[in-house]
Design a protein around this motif. Structure first.
Motif, PDB file in Angstrom:
ATOM      1  N   LEU A  96     -29.039 -13.939  15.578  1.00  0.00           N
ATOM      2  CA  LEU A  96     -28.512 -15.291  15.771  1.00  0.00           C
ATOM      3  C   LEU A  96     -28.197 -15.941  14.430  1.00  0.00           C
ATOM      4  N   GLY A  97     -29.047 -15.702  13.434  1.00  0.00           N
ATOM      5  CA  GLY A  97     -28.795 -16.236  12.109  1.00  0.00           C
ATOM      6  C   GLY A  97     -27.504 -15.691  11.507  1.00  0.00           C
ATOM      7  N   MET A  98     -27.243 -14.382  11.707  1.00  0.00           N
ATOM      8  CA  MET A  98     -25.999 -13.800  11.198  1.00  0.00           C
ATOM      9  C   MET A  98     -24.783 -14.395  11.887  1.00  0.00           C
ATOM     10  N   ILE A  99     -24.910 -14.683  13.178  1.00  0.00           N
ATOM     11  CA  ILE A  99     -23.786 -15.264  13.917  1.00  0.00           C
ATOM     12  C   ILE A  99     -23.558 -16.710  13.488  1.00  0.00           C
ATOM     13  N   VAL A 100     -24.632 -17.477  13.410  1.00  0.00           N
ATOM     14  CA  VAL A 100     -24.517 -18.905  13.111  1.00  0.00           C
ATOM     15  C   VAL A 100     -23.981 -19.145  11.709  1.00  0.00           C
ATOM     16  N   PHE A 101     -24.452 -18.371  10.737  1.00  0.00           N
ATOM     17  CA  PHE A 101     -24.108 -18.624   9.348  1.00  0.00           C
ATOM     18  C   PHE A 101     -23.085 -17.648   8.793  1.00  0.00           C
ATOM     19  N   GLY A 102     -22.458 -16.870   9.677  1.00  0.00           N
ATOM     20  CA  GLY A 102     -21.422 -15.951   9.238  1.00  0.00           C
ATOM     21  C   GLY A 102     -20.104 -16.665   8.980  1.00  0.00           C
ATOM     22  N   PRO A 103     -19.098 -15.919   8.537  1.00  0.00           N
ATOM     23  CA  PRO A 103     -17.790 -16.511   8.258  1.00  0.00           C
ATOM     24  C   PRO A 103     -17.166 -17.101   9.523  1.00  0.00           C
ATOM     25  N   GLY A 104     -16.344 -18.124   9.354  1.00  0.00           N
ATOM     26  CA  GLY A 104     -15.657 -18.728  10.481  1.00  0.00           C
ATOM     27  C   GLY A 104     -15.881 -20.220  10.554  1.00  0.00           C
ATOM     28  N   LYS A 105     -15.118 -20.856  11.422  1.00  0.00           N
ATOM     29  CA  LYS A 105     -15.192 -22.297  11.585  1.00  0.00           C
ATOM     30  C   LYS A 105     -16.514 -22.701  12.227  1.00  0.00           C
ATOM     31  N   VAL A 106     -17.090 -23.787  11.762  1.00  0.00           N
ATOM     32  CA  VAL A 106     -18.328 -24.306  12.329  1.00  0.00           C
ATOM     33  C   VAL A 106     -18.000 -25.099  13.586  1.00  0.00           C
ATOM     34  N   THR A 107     -18.477 -24.626  14.720  1.00  0.00           N
ATOM     35  CA  THR A 107     -18.207 -25.248  16.011  1.00  0.00           C
ATOM     36  C   THR A 107     -19.511 -25.713  16.637  1.00  0.00           C
ATOM     37  N   PHE A 108     -19.380 -26.384  17.795  1.00  0.00           N
ATOM     38  CA  PHE A 108     -20.574 -26.890  18.451  1.00  0.00           C
ATOM     39  C   PHE A 108     -21.511 -25.765  18.879  1.00  0.00           C
ATOM     40  N   ASP A 109     -20.958 -24.618  19.281  1.00  0.00           N
ATOM     41  CA  ASP A 109     -21.839 -23.530  19.695  1.00  0.00           C
ATOM     42  C   ASP A 109     -22.634 -22.979  18.515  1.00  0.00           C
ATOM     43  N   ARG A 110     -22.065 -23.047  17.305  1.00  0.00           N
ATOM     44  CA  ARG A 110     -22.832 -22.646  16.127  1.00  0.00           C
ATOM     45  C   ARG A 110     -23.953 -23.642  15.840  1.00  0.00           C
ATOM     46  N   ILE A 111     -23.689 -24.904  16.041  1.00  0.00           N
ATOM     47  CA  ILE A 111     -24.734 -25.907  15.858  1.00  0.00           C
ATOM     48  C   ILE A 111     -25.831 -25.707  16.899  1.00  0.00           C
ATOM     49  N   ASP A 112     -25.442 -25.426  18.155  1.00  0.00           N
ATOM     50  CA  ASP A 112     -26.429 -25.092  19.195  1.00  0.00           C
ATOM     51  C   ASP A 112     -27.253 -23.882  18.763  1.00  0.00           C
ATOM     52  N   GLY A 113     -26.568 -22.884  18.205  1.00  0.00           N
ATOM     53  CA  GLY A 113     -27.273 -21.685  17.755  1.00  0.00           C
ATOM     54  C   GLY A 113     -28.229 -21.972  16.611  1.00  0.00           C
ATOM     55  N   ALA A 114     -27.838 -22.873  15.698  1.00  0.00           N
ATOM     56  CA  ALA A 114     -28.722 -23.222  14.587  1.00  0.00           C
ATOM     57  C   ALA A 114     -29.979 -23.914  15.084  1.00  0.00           C
ATOM     58  N   ILE A 115     -29.827 -24.794  16.084  1.00  0.00           N
ATOM     59  CA  ILE A 115     -30.997 -25.470  16.665  1.00  0.00           C
ATOM     60  C   ILE A 115     -31.875 -24.454  17.393  1.00  0.00           C
ATOM     61  N   ALA A 116     -31.227 -23.543  18.152  1.00  0.00           N
ATOM     62  CA  ALA A 116     -31.979 -22.506  18.860  1.00  0.00           C
ATOM     63  C   ALA A 116     -32.740 -21.627  17.877  1.00  0.00           C
ATOM     64  N   LEU A 117     -32.125 -21.314  16.738  1.00  0.00           N
ATOM     65  CA  LEU A 117     -32.790 -20.494  15.729  1.00  0.00           C
ATOM     66  C   LEU A 117     -34.019 -21.202  15.172  1.00  0.00           C
ATOM     67  N   TYR A 118     -33.917 -22.507  14.954  1.00  0.00           N
ATOM     68  CA  TYR A 118     -35.056 -23.280  14.460  1.00  0.00           C
ATOM     69  C   TYR A 118     -36.225 -23.215  15.455  1.00  0.00           C
ATOM     70  N   ILE A 119     -35.900 -23.337  16.744  1.00  0.00           N
ATOM     71  CA  ILE A 119     -36.937 -23.251  17.769  1.00  0.00           C
ATOM     72  C   ILE A 119     -37.504 -21.833  17.841  1.00  0.00           C
ATOM     73  N   LEU A 120     -36.635 -20.825  17.687  1.00  0.00           N
ATOM     74  CA  LEU A 120     -37.103 -19.438  17.704  1.00  0.00           C
ATOM     75  C   LEU A 120     -38.074 -19.166  16.562  1.00  0.00           C
ATOM     76  N   ILE A 121     -37.848 -19.805  15.415  1.00  0.00           N
ATOM     77  CA  ILE A 121     -38.773 -19.638  14.287  1.00  0.00           C
ATOM     78  C   ILE A 121     -40.173 -20.106  14.682  1.00  0.00           C
TER      79      ILE A 121
END
Length: 233
Positions: free
Chosen positions: A114-139
């Motif tokens: 999930l970290g590779m997907i969220v912080f990989g190359p590409g435009k930052v979209t809402f689903d990436r922000i959702d993924g970043a929050i999910a990653l924080y909870i997963l930690i």
């Protein structure tokens, strides 16, 4: 539009939906169920196991755009779910360690992907922000499993609260993990052993750096219409 393009678009929509589903399942499992159910009850354990399986399923779907690691994540999730189901047939003393170890491995693999997907190359979209929050909870979830394993391997590694072995104490470890991650530090549970203190120090450091640098960076890039790297598309 060719068949390959339609398939790619379908997979992209599925991945975006799985990202939001993963975040929703994490919130319900970690913060909703303990609030409405009695810890240690059969109903609570069944609901938690079902939600855990759904979390792993959503994580597996999310990782499909990383074909190199997808088989490993799918295998790890399958093993973790199988062990969790088998734990109903045997006493907790015999299955708790392997149950937490396989769950920790599966969730850690999903978190890394999930970290590779969220912080990989590409435009930052809402689903990436959702993924970043999910990653924080997963930690926080990963560290909860780690704390419970430390408590199993090193008796009296924590003090301040009675923490016996068993699935009924999972909500306590979730509580301690997120108290440490957010550096709230109520002091009702205290790491005593050096292994426990090392884990707590590392989680507290991540909890300070992650929201301040990573999550804020993603949000600011999204609002600015930027990206997290060079867009290859």
């Amino acid at each position: 539009m060719t068949y390959v393009q339609r398939l790619a678009d379908c997979l992209t929509r599925l991945r975006k939906a799985s990202m939001a589903a993963l975040l929703a399942l994490l919130v319900v499992s970690l913060f909703g169920i303990p609030f409405f159910s009695e810890p240690g009850s059969q109903v609570s354990r069944i609901v938690q196991d079902v939600l855990f399986s759904l979390i792993l399923a959503a994580g597996v779907v999310t990782s499909k755009e990383r074909p190199g690691v997808f088989p490993l994540i799918a295998l790890g999730a399958l093993i973790a779910v199988t062990v969790r189901c088998a734990s109903w047939l045997f006493p907790a003393d015999y299955t708790l360690a392997i149950r937490d170890e396989t769950a920790l491995a599966a969730v850690a693999l999903i978190g890394a992907t999930l970290g590779m997907i969220v912080f990989g190359p590409g435009k930052v979209t809402f689903d990436r922000i959702d993924g970043a929050i999910a990653l924080y909870i997963l930690i926080g979830m990963i560290w909860a499993y780690a704390y419970q394993l430390v408590n199993l391997r090193f008796p009296h590694a924590f003090s301040g609260t009675t923490l016996g072995p068993g699935p009924e104490n999972s909500s306590t470890w979730i509580y301690f993990s997120f108290v440490t991650l957010t550096t709230a530090g109520y002091g009702d549970i205290v790491p005593v052993a050096r292994q426990a203190r090392s884990l707590a120090n590392l989680e507290g450091l991540i909890g300070q750096l992650y929201p301040a640098i990573v999550l804020a960076r993603l949000v600011s890039l999204h609002l600015a219409g930027g990206s997290s790297g060079t867009d290859k598309n």
